[in-house]
Write a protein that holds these residues in place. Structure first.
Motif, mmCIF file in Angstrom:
data_model
loop_
_atom_site.group_PDB
_atom_site.id
_atom_site.type_symbol
_atom_site.label_atom_id
_atom_site.label_comp_id
_atom_site.label_asym_id
_atom_site.label_seq_id
_atom_site.Cartn_x
_atom_site.Cartn_y
_atom_site.Cartn_z
ATOM 1 N N LEU A 122 36.961 59.032 44.469
ATOM 2 C CA LEU A 122 36.958 57.851 45.342
ATOM 3 C C LEU A 122 35.573 57.605 45.929
ATOM 4 C CD1 LEU A 122 40.357 58.383 47.171
ATOM 5 C CD2 LEU A 122 39.821 56.641 45.463
ATOM 6 N N LYS B 229 45.580 56.210 46.168
ATOM 7 C CA LYS B 229 44.254 55.634 46.402
ATOM 8 C C LYS B 229 43.464 55.584 45.103
ATOM 9 C CE LYS B 229 42.125 57.342 50.016
ATOM 10 N NZ LYS B 229 41.699 58.397 50.982
ATOM 11 N N GLU C 157 45.769 55.659 56.305
ATOM 12 C CA GLU C 157 44.466 55.110 55.948
ATOM 13 C C GLU C 157 43.984 53.995 56.870
ATOM 14 O OE1 GLU C 157 42.741 56.623 53.725
ATOM 15 O OE2 GLU C 157 44.422 57.957 53.234
ATOM 16 N N TYR D 91 42.826 48.114 50.922
ATOM 17 C CA TYR D 91 42.056 49.226 50.364
ATOM 18 C C TYR D 91 41.539 48.864 48.970
ATOM 19 C CZ TYR D 91 40.792 53.896 48.780
ATOM 20 O OH TYR D 91 40.097 54.972 48.291
#
Length: 321
Positions: free
Chosen positions: A163, A269, A302, A309
């Motif tokens: 990420l 994610k 988050e 996101y």
């Protein structure tokens, strides 16, 4: 966690049952940051062969899909999805055979303060027996304030490093691939995260974490897409549900059900970086039966929705050579 691969075969055993082997690593003080040069994302449909070359800077590669076949210093490596590889300054490297099928990997070029002789070291690593000596504990303490990465390793199942890599690519494209302070900082955050995971796995975490706890955590990380309950895991591993949840909290900081959900959110994610998957599909792939519950937990952990996101970091340069 990052699992290092030994690149030298020299080992020995002591009376304390410690096995020491050598591995080639890059190491530098965290107080002297790395300098970002450029980055990108290589994508190939089939038959990719890495160029034959010798560079005067480091190259960090993180494979997202497929297998990269590469040789460095006359040693061949097959770098698979979820693994990273580090090319060292002054070391000749090349693809030793074509890839079969699709290949995708992130890459970043950078330099470290000092000469390669100062930053490329052969370092000891402890064995899988995990019986640390005082000398290794002293060595561990010295690594706490340093960036230390082995030549070849795996990233954590939660893919935090991936990420951060994607965020670096996004920042670089937004800045039109100019060298900026934001790219410098993003690079160093990536290196520190990968180094921290490696050090915790190799020197700190594994010899302190009970095998039973490791087994449960690995089971959750491998079966996050399946129905998981505290009572079900307690029965499988032979614990009372309340005791098991408290045990996991002792070593992770979270009750078992929270650890399960956080693992699933971490995986989601990574999947959100693929724009071919819907939120509902990602929710299901991560083991959630209720899309709204997934979205609620994602915002809780988050601080934003899955869609927010996804839109936050979605730009990157793609190359095929």
């Amino acid at each position: 966690m990052i699992v290092p691969f030994s690149v030298f075969d020299t080992t020995y055993k002591t009376k304390e049952k410690v096995v020491i082997s050598q591995m080639l690593s890059c190491i530098c003080d965290a107080s002297k940051p790395a300098e970002y040069l450029t980055c990108g994302n290589l994508v190939s449909e089939n038959g990719f062969v890495h160029l034959h070359r010798t560079l005067d800077f480091f190259v960090l590669i993180l494979v997202q899909e497929g297998t990269l076949h590469i040789c460095q210093n006359n040693r061949t490596y097959d770098v698979r999805s979820g693994e990273f590889f580090l090319l060292f300054p002054g070391s000749t490297h090349y693809g030793y055979k074509p890839t079969q099928g699709s290949l995708s990997y992130c890459w970043v070029h950078f330099v470290l303060p000092g000469s390669p002789a100062d930053t490329v070291k052969s370092l000891p690593r402890s064995s899988e027996d995990h019986y640390p000596t005082e000398s290794i504990r002293h060595f561990n303490s010295a690594l706490k304030e340093r960036i230390c990465l082995p030549e070849h390793g795996k990233i954590s199942p939660e893919k935090r490093s991936q990420l951060l890599f994607l965020q670096l690519l996004d920042l670089a494209k937004r800045n039109r691939y100019q060298i900026t302070w934001s790219c410098h900082h993003a690079l160093n955050l990536l290196l520190l995260e990968m180094s921290c995971e490696y050090q915790q796995a190799e020197y700190f975490g594994l010899d302190m974490l009970p095998t039973s706890v490791q087994d449960i955590m690995e089971w959750v990380q491998s079966h996050f897409d399946q129905p998981l309950t505290v009572s079900g895991l307690a029965e499988k591993f032979g614990y009372h549900p309340t005791y098991l949840s408290a045990l996991i909290k002792q070593y992770t900081g979270y009750p078992l059900i929270t650890y399960i959900n956080r693992t699933r959110i971490h995986v989601s994610k990574n999947l959100l970086n693929s724009h071919t998957l819907t939120i509902r599909q990602i929710s299901s792939m991560c083991g959630f039966t209720d899309e709204k519950h997934f979205m609620k937990l994602f915002r809780q952990f988050e601080g934003m929705t899955p869609t927010q996101y996804r839109k936050a970091f979605n730009q990157k340069k793609i190359n095929t050579l």
